[in-house]
Design a protein around this motif. Structure first.
Motif, PDB file in Angstrom:
ATOM      1  N   THR B  42       0.843  -1.189   0.000  1.00 14.46           N
ATOM      2  CA  THR B  42       0.000   0.000   0.000  1.00 14.46           C
ATOM      3  C   THR B  42       0.879   1.241   0.000  1.00 14.46           C
ATOM      4  O   THR B  42       2.033   1.207   0.423  1.00 14.46           O
ATOM      5  CB  THR B  42      -0.916   0.046   1.246  1.00 14.46           C
ATOM      6  N   VAL B  44       0.479   5.544   0.639  1.00 13.50           N
ATOM      7  CA  VAL B  44      -0.364   6.667   1.022  1.00 13.50           C
ATOM      8  C   VAL B  44       0.076   7.901   0.254  1.00 13.50           C
ATOM      9  O   VAL B  44       1.266   8.198   0.177  1.00 13.50           O
ATOM     10  CB  VAL B  44      -0.278   6.915   2.546  1.00 13.50           C
ATOM     11  N   GLU B  74      -3.633   4.801  -1.486  1.00 12.04           N
ATOM     12  CA  GLU B  74      -4.564   5.370  -0.522  1.00 12.04           C
ATOM     13  C   GLU B  74      -4.399   6.878  -0.568  1.00 12.04           C
ATOM     14  O   GLU B  74      -3.463   7.434  -0.008  1.00 12.04           O
ATOM     15  CB  GLU B  74      -4.285   4.825   0.879  1.00 12.04           C
ATOM     16  N   TRP B 117     -10.544   9.657   2.581  1.00 13.19           N
ATOM     17  CA  TRP B 117      -9.679   8.581   2.077  1.00 13.19           C
ATOM     18  C   TRP B 117     -10.308   7.988   0.831  1.00 13.19           C
ATOM     19  O   TRP B 117     -11.496   7.669   0.803  1.00 13.19           O
ATOM     20  CB  TRP B 117      -9.529   7.486   3.131  1.00 13.19           C
ATOM     21  N   ASN B 119      -9.397   4.922  -1.907  1.00 12.98           N
ATOM     22  CA  ASN B 119      -8.469   3.820  -2.192  1.00 12.98           C
ATOM     23  C   ASN B 119      -8.714   3.286  -3.589  1.00 12.98           C
ATOM     24  O   ASN B 119      -9.852   3.132  -4.010  1.00 12.98           O
ATOM     25  CB  ASN B 119      -8.674   2.679  -1.182  1.00 12.98           C
TER      26      ASN B 119
END
Lengths: 547, 191
Positions: B42, B44, B74, B117, B119
């Motif tokens: 992942t 960010v 993300e 957020w 995703n």
């Protein structure tokens, strides 16, 4: 923004409908001759209209080419049934999409379009359409009218209603059924809501048709009524149409003016500018019509319950005067409670308390009607549970549940919590499915021999329709109610996972409702296809024993 | 009543209701038809939703994000100016802000300081466009997804996609610990 395919469809639809209006006149005499024989050509149009309005008339597409009251009623009934299935499919689509917390079937844009279409089509198309339909269909026989005039006006108003419904369907608006200002005038290139203003035009056309039809209803009841029926003996259904018509005439013009302002604001924003706080002014103008609308949607259902209940209970209604008083009191109170939709919009504490009080007062006339029905059942010797009677009883129960939810929603403090939740959705779905739709379909069942020219409906299929309708309502609205009090927000394409149980059960209920109405459709087509068996009389129009 | 009438009515109801339903659903962007790709890590990405901080023109483009395939991106979108914004990503590689075909289109709440957020894991490599539909001329940037898709995919091969010159990429530092992309100096140029 490009003026594209959608506008082309609008244009051609309207052109086609206008052409049909012109064609109408040429077809008129031929269909009259079919029904009236050679005398049609010797009679004046008003005389033949009167003859046609006194006949027992069935559902047929030739009604679209005649302009007597009953033909207009048949037109509205056919149209509102079609619109009901459009709106219903949108509702079932939303339910299925909400099976999982994350949207799995509809994007938020699509969800908003379905939400708006469901609300607009069900309220403006189906609810108002059935009222106008039953009004035009039943008032001539209920009041034994002595003349049937203004046929052209009625016909034009029907076509305006249909064009309005087409506008609503094609607009793909996302502004919900109350189209507040900044949202409805947005012209986004992509996604939903591109042509929200088309919804405004459509709704305004429907309001115009409803207002003019209401004036015609009042004329039919008070001026054209047979001298043999004194005012103190006119049917409860006529009283309910009178109260609904007065509500329409007093409140719909306000909404039409507001819609006109909105359409002007699209070009040159002056009326509902956010900077001077006038957006709340639009909300007030809308709800001044918006709350009476929901009473307009249920008052004729009240009248139909008052007509249908005694037929199967075997006794006259317990108190005619209390019933009339309750309907007229509902008419007055429902015009002064609109502020309870704006408790959280900053009208001020004093106004909130005023509207809260008037909302509680509505309980009095509603309970008068409910106790009147219960007393009628209480005094009955033998209650026959036929399909229309089942719908009536279910409608009364649903009205009590939904009404009580509505009463405590009128508490200002509690409203702040539940206003944006499914509790409110539950409140009006109890009433709309139980009363507006349920009694409407019950009335179609009771009128079935007349509407289909001597056929009888298939009773087992009709009972399956009823039970699916009843169980679906309880599952859907009931679990919305519990979820709403747990804080489940409405009008959203997704939700928090803790609400999945409520949403899933509600989805099952919605699908059950959809299956029930499909069964109605199949039953209608199947039963009406079989050869005629019985006389075309029906207990709502003739002095015959109800079947 | 004519025998054909109920049948015609049934057919009309079914056709009109089904057609209307299809019409309601036929919005640009269609249904949820885009599948996310699988991912094993992942990443960010912090974006500041501030119309003042984004100034796109041909000589001074907004920075291009370089990401690897099989990574869950993300996006942490922080509202800064109280104006309406969206985070929108075009569905196909090499599409511009004129595209109506989106894989991500999230409306950012206008409350200043609120965090949204979003995703997404790309299934295919390519040079994607991300932008705000309210400010499509200034708040727009490129997202380069690097990697090799599954052999069955019909996406353009990675060699066909030109990696953009990373002019302003030096202004993005990668946090050693959290793997977070963030602007080096958010006061100077927030985006």
């Amino acid at each position: 923004m490009g003026f594209s395919f959608e506008l082309m469809v609008f244009g051609s639809t309207i052109a086609a409908l206008i052409a049909m209006v012109f064609l109408l006149y040429y077809f008129t005499m031929d269909y009259r001759r079919n029904l009236l024989g050679e005398s049609a050509s010797s009679l004046s149009k008003e005389e033949s209209n009167l003859l046609l309005s006194k006949m027992r008339r069935e559902i047929s597409f030739s009604a679209f080419f005649m302009d007597d009251s009953k033909s207009i009623g048949v037109r509205y009934l056919i149209t509102s049934i079609v619109l009901f299935f459009i709106g219903g499919l949108a509702g079932v689509g939303m339910r299925i999409s909400l099976w999982f917390p994350n949207p799995s079937f509809l994007t938020p844009d699509q969800y908003n379009i379905l939400l708006t279409a469901h609300g607009n089509i069900m309220l403006y198309g189906f609810a108002i359409g059935t009222i106008l339909g039953f009004g035009y269909y039943l008032l001539p026989s209920a009041n034994k009218i002595e003349k049937d005039t203004l046929g052209v006006v009625k016909s034009i108003m029907y076509w305006l209603f249909l064009i309005g419904a087409v506008f609503i369907i094609f607009s793909k608006s996302t502004a919900t059924w109350y189209f507040y200002y900044p949202l409805v005038d947005q012209l986004t290139e992509a996604g939903g809501g591109t042509y929200s203003f088309a919804t405004l035009i459509g709704v305004t056309l429907i309001l115009l048709a409803t207002t003019v039809s209401s004036v015609i209803f009042l004329k039919m009841v008070f001026l054209d009524r047979s001298k043999s029926i004194p005012l103190s003996k006119i049917s409860m259904f006529s009283w309910s149409i009178v109260s609904a018509a007065v509500l329409v005439i007093t409140s719909a013009p306000v909404s039409m003016i507001a819609n006109g302002f909105l359409i002007y604001d699209l070009i040159n924003p002056v009326f509902f500018q956010a900077s001077n706080g006038a957006v709340l002014g639009y909300a007030i103008m809308f709800w001044f019509w918006g709350h009476p609308l929901v009473y307009i949607a249920i008052l004729p259902a009240f009248g139909l319950i008052y007509e249908m209940l005694p037929k199967y209970a075997g006794v006259p209604i317990f108190s005619y005067r209390a019933g009339v008083f309750s309907l007229l009191l509902l008419m007055i109170f429902s015009a002064v409670v609109w502020g309870h939709h704006l408790f959280n919009s900053g009208l001020g504490t004093v106004w909130d308390l005023l509207f809260s009080t008037t909302s509680f007062l509505v309980v009095i006339p509603s309970a008068m009607s409910v106790f009147n029905w219960i007393a009628t059942l209480w005094t009955a010797k033998h209650i026959r549970l036929t399909v229309p009677m089942l719908f009536v009883l279910n409608g009364i129960v649903d009205f009590i549940i939904g009404g009580i939810v509505g009463v405590y929603s009128a508490d200002v403090g509690l409203n702040a919590f539940i206003h944006g939740t499914y509790a409110i959705t539950s409140h009006f779905h109890w009433i709309f499915i139980g009363l507006t739709a349920g009694i409407g379909f019950g009335a179609i069942y009771i009128l079935f021999p007349t509407l289909t020219g001597g056929r009888t409906y298939n009773v087992p299929l009709a009972k399956v329709h009823f039970y699916l309708n009843s169980v679906g309502t309880i599952l859907m609205s009931g679990f919305w109610l519990v979820g709403g009090f747990a804080g489940m927000p409405r009008r959203v394409a997704g939700y928090f996972g803790i609400f999945q149980t409520y949403q899933d059960v509600a989805a099952i209920g919605g699908v059950i409702l959809g299956i029930g109405f499909l069964i109605f459709l199949v039953n209608f087509a199947y039963s009406a296809y079989l050869p005629a068996k019985v006389d075309v009389t029906n207990p709502l129009e003739d002095e015959v024993q109800a079947i | 009543m004519n025998k054909a009438t109920p049948i015609v009515l049934l057919v009309v109801v079914l056709i009109v209701a089904g057609g209307s339903f299809a019409w309601f659903l036929s919005v640009p962007g269609g249904g949820i038809s885009y599948q996310q790709g699988s991912y094993n890590s992942t990443q960010v990405i912090v974006l500041y939703a501030n119309a003042q901080g984004w100034n796109y023109n041909s000589s001074n483009p907004n920075p291009t994000l370089n990401e690897k395939l099989h990574t869950l991106l993300e996006f942490k979108v922080i509202e800064q100016d109280g104006l309406p914004h969206t985070l929108t990503i075009a569905a196909g590689p090499n599409e511009t802000t004129n595209s109506n075909d989106w894989i991500v289109n999230v409306v950012i709440p206008t409350t200043v300081g609120s965090i949204t957020w979003v995703n997404w894991s790309f299934a295919n490599p390519g040079l994607y466009t991300y932008w705000c539909t309210v400010h499509p001329y200034t708040m727009v940037g490129k997202l380069y997804v690097n990697g090799t898709a599954n052999s069955t995919s019909s996406s353009p091969s990675p060699s066909a996609v030109q990696a953009p010159s990373s002019g302003l990429l030096t202004s993005i530092i990668q946090h050693q610990n959290s793997g977070t992309y963030e602007m080096a100096d958010s006061n100077e140029q927030v985006w």
